[in-house]
Design an enzyme around this catalytic site. Structure first.
Site, mmCIF file in Angstrom:
data_model
loop_
_atom_site.group_PDB
_atom_site.id
_atom_site.type_symbol
_atom_site.label_atom_id
_atom_site.label_comp_id
_atom_site.label_asym_id
_atom_site.label_seq_id
_atom_site.Cartn_x
_atom_site.Cartn_y
_atom_site.Cartn_z
ATOM 1 N N GLU A 1 -6.617 -7.706 -0.352
ATOM 2 C CA GLU A 1 -7.127 -7.721 1.019
ATOM 3 C C GLU A 1 -8.613 -7.433 0.972
ATOM 4 O O GLU A 1 -9.027 -6.277 0.817
ATOM 5 C CB GLU A 1 -6.410 -6.694 1.905
ATOM 6 C CG GLU A 1 -4.961 -7.024 2.195
ATOM 7 C CD GLU A 1 -4.334 -6.055 3.192
ATOM 8 O OE1 GLU A 1 -5.087 -5.261 3.811
ATOM 9 O OE2 GLU A 1 -3.104 -6.079 3.335
ATOM 10 N N GLU B 1 0.823 -1.211 0.000
ATOM 11 C CA GLU B 1 0.000 0.000 0.000
ATOM 12 C C GLU B 1 0.861 1.268 0.000
ATOM 13 O O GLU B 1 0.646 2.212 0.762
ATOM 14 C CB GLU B 1 -0.955 -0.010 1.189
ATOM 15 C CG GLU B 1 -2.039 -1.069 1.072
ATOM 16 C CD GLU B 1 -3.149 -0.934 2.101
ATOM 17 O OE1 GLU B 1 -4.264 -1.396 1.820
ATOM 18 O OE2 GLU B 1 -2.889 -0.358 3.181
#
Length: 616
Positions: A239, A158
């Site tokens: 995710e 991320e």
């Protein structure tokens, strides 16, 4: 030779389309004797892949150490994944977030403030090179291209949500990570992941790497966003947030199983691949939990249950069954396992739960027989003698990367009040061995009144978890100066680090020192003060236990020398999970380090988890 490729439309395993249906299962949050059980339950739910992060600091607690044994034996974990007939995705960071201490980045790495944090800086990259050289060869030999389970490896994590470096500099950093990864023999596809946000996806990846997204709802909309940034190839939610983590002082988070299942159905129906975050959350054993700070510092609880399909103790939940039903609409799932799943409901003991696994026993344990007051215990727990400083040291200056440290100075009758610029993260303040207050980062309590007398001032400073997300990653811990009184700045200090996590023998030495035992006749019912408490108990060997500490305030708990983690009356969590493999039939040892005091010297083992109040 087996192959795994990113095709024009799909993932291709040996040339055949593969829809990856994965679940996050962190080996570092599960007792190793329970890895096989959790992996088997993943297969029974219909998953074909297991994903795990790798926390750098878990394997390298010091710069000259790299440990791949016991709880850290990633190779064995991946071999168990393969033995169950599943594939694997490995995400080694170097930054992982994961609500883990420092997001996995070692505290020692930033003892030199010149070291870059998640950017193209020579010292940072050199340290990553050493990390990858120690870690990635074991991953490389387990790649699908060599007959192993590993399909893909992630680059960073991320990254689009971090920092404000120009895009060329960001890509230069990511390409350096790609080079360091490939140098260690990784030949399977590499990928990045970012939140399903246009700006983050644009900032966090590379044109030559496959992009995946993270989200937990509105699957169709989020896949459309990802498609704008990944025009070709398979779409994957790396995710799929089917739950959430808990922070001390807040509620226990729940995500409705029905809503999760519907969003998962939409995702799979669109042809997307998925990684459930989490399939099984587990526990932040020891001092491994991280923290968030977006203006208010919020440390993460010991429990990482995450409201996942598999509960903290390995029990299949309603969400497990709802998601299995959804997966079965799109992919084959193991047949004839309904009865087996019903049997697994009994818990997550080391042999796999279900029939023959003992239920969690109820036990009361009286800890009043052997007590050492906190001030008397601290010298026995010091890693080395206190050192003198002429300014306020950080715990990084003490080379203490997590846990507790002691600061000591002298105060004068006219000092009146103690103030610090900041404490990271919490300090118990003692005057001549008597507790007089608390400094606390979370509540912005940075002052405590002092008695009108001269004496010794001791601060027991607790690192409650290094920030794992955002701009405060890499910051030092401890007392952040200046430290002042009403009349002066205090520059003369003695300070030192405590050994608690991996040194139960020091705890026993402290408890064996002359102390203050409570009368046995009180049977643990009277209030007690801060200190170390020890008791032994017999129980059911191999059975999961759930330690409940009603009436106790804040501290640490060990069973048979293993640090379970922190407890705190602030909640939401009311139980600490004790994995069955830690428990013997006879002579079990329970040790508590209580930082404040308790209404009782009794502890209790109960029948089930209690994760606290919820919003619902």
């Amino acid at each position: 030779m087996p192959t795994f490729e990113i095709g024009p439309e799909d993932f291709l395993l040996d040339g055949e389309r593969m829809q990856v249906v994965s679940g996050a299962l962190h080996y570092f949050r599960v007792h190793p004797d329970q890895w096989a059980d959790r992996i088997r339950k993943a297969r029974l739910m219909g998953l074909n892949t297991i994903e795990t992060y790798v926390p750098w600091n878990f394997h390298a607690p010091e710069p000259d150490t790299f440990d791949l044994t016991g709880r850290r034996d990633l190779g064995r974990f991946l071999d168990l994944v393969a033995a169950e007939g599943l594939h694997a995705i490995v995400r080694p960071g170097p930054y992982i977030c994961a609500e883990w201490d420092g997001g996995g980045l070692p505290g020692w790495l930033f003892a030199d403030p010149a070291v870059g944090v998640r950017r193209h800086e020579p010292r940072f990259l050199a340290a990553i090179g050493t990390y990858f050289a120690n870690l990635l060869p074991l991953v490389a030999e387990r790649q699908v291209t060599r007959g192993g389970p590993v399909l893909m490896v992630q680059v960073e994590n991320e990254y689009g949500a971090y920092g404000d470096d120009p895009l060329p500099e960001r890509q230069k950093y990511l390409r350096a990570l790609v080079d360091l990864t490939r140098e260690q023999g990784i030949d399977v596809p590499l990928f990045t992941c970012d939140q399903a946000d246009d700006e983050m996806l644009a900032r966090g990846g590379l044109p030559e790497l496959h992009k995946t997204a993270t989200f937990g709802s509105r699957s169709k909309e989020r896949l459309e966003i990802l498609r704008r940034h990944q025009p070709k190839g398979p779409l994957m939610c790396m995710e799929f947030w089917n739950g959430w983590f808990d922070s001390w002082g807040l509620e226990h988070h729940l995500a409705p199983a029905e809503a999760n299942a519907a969003d998962l159905d939409d995702l799979l129906a669109a042809g997307g691949s998925v990684n459930l975050y989490m399939f099984h959350g587990g526990t932040n054993f020891g001092l491994t939990s991280g923290a968030n700070d977006k203006g208010i510092y919020r440390p993460i609880t010991t429990s990482y249950d995450y409201d996942a399909p598999l509960a903290e103790d390995g029990t299949p939940t309603a969400k497990y069954h709802a998601m299995r039903e959804v997966i079965a609409r799109h992919l084959p799932v193991p047949e004839g396992v309904s009865a087996g799943l019903a049997g697994l409901e009994g818990g997550g003991a080391g042999d796999g739960g279900g029939a023959g696994v003992p239920a969690a026993p109820v036990r009361d344990v009286d800890l009043s027989a052997h007590v050492v007051p906190l001030a008397h215990a601290l010298p026995s727990l010091l890693r080395e003698d206190l050192r003198a400083f002429t300014s306020t040291p950080t715990t990084d200056d003490l080379r203490q990367w997590s846990g507790f440290s002691v600061y000591r100075t002298r105060i004068r009758p006219d000092d009146a009040v103690l103030t610090v610029a900041e404490v990271r993260d919490r300090a118990v303040v003692l005057f001549d061995d008597e507790q007089i207050g608390v400094l606390d980062r979370g509540s912005h309590t940075f002052a405590v009144p002092l008695p009108a007398a001269a004496g010794d001032l001791t601060l027991l400073v607790e690192d409650q978890g290094r920030v794992n997300y955002g701009r405060r990653i890499g910051e030092p811990k401890g007392l952040i100066g200046p430290v002042r009184t009403a009349v002066r700045t205090i520059d003369e200090w003695e300070a030192g680090a405590l050994l608690v996590e991996d040194a139960p023998e020091l705890l026993r030495a402290a408890l064996d020192a002359p102390g203050r035992a409570l009368p046995v006749a009180d049977r643990g019912l009277r209030p007690v003060g801060a200190g170390l408490y020890r008791a032994t108990f017999d129980s059911v060997g191999g059975a999961d236990h759930f330690l409940r500490l009603d009436g106790w305030t804040k501290g640490l708990a060990w069973v048979n020398g293993e640090l379970l983690g922190r407890y705190w009356s602030l909640g939401p969590t009311h139980t600490l999970y004790v994995p069955g493999p830690l428990v013997r039939e006879a002579g079990n040892e329970l040790v508590l380090l209580e930082l404040h005091g308790a209404a009782t010297a009794r502890a209790r083992f109960v029948t089930a988890l209690d994760l606290g109040i919820t919003e619902q």
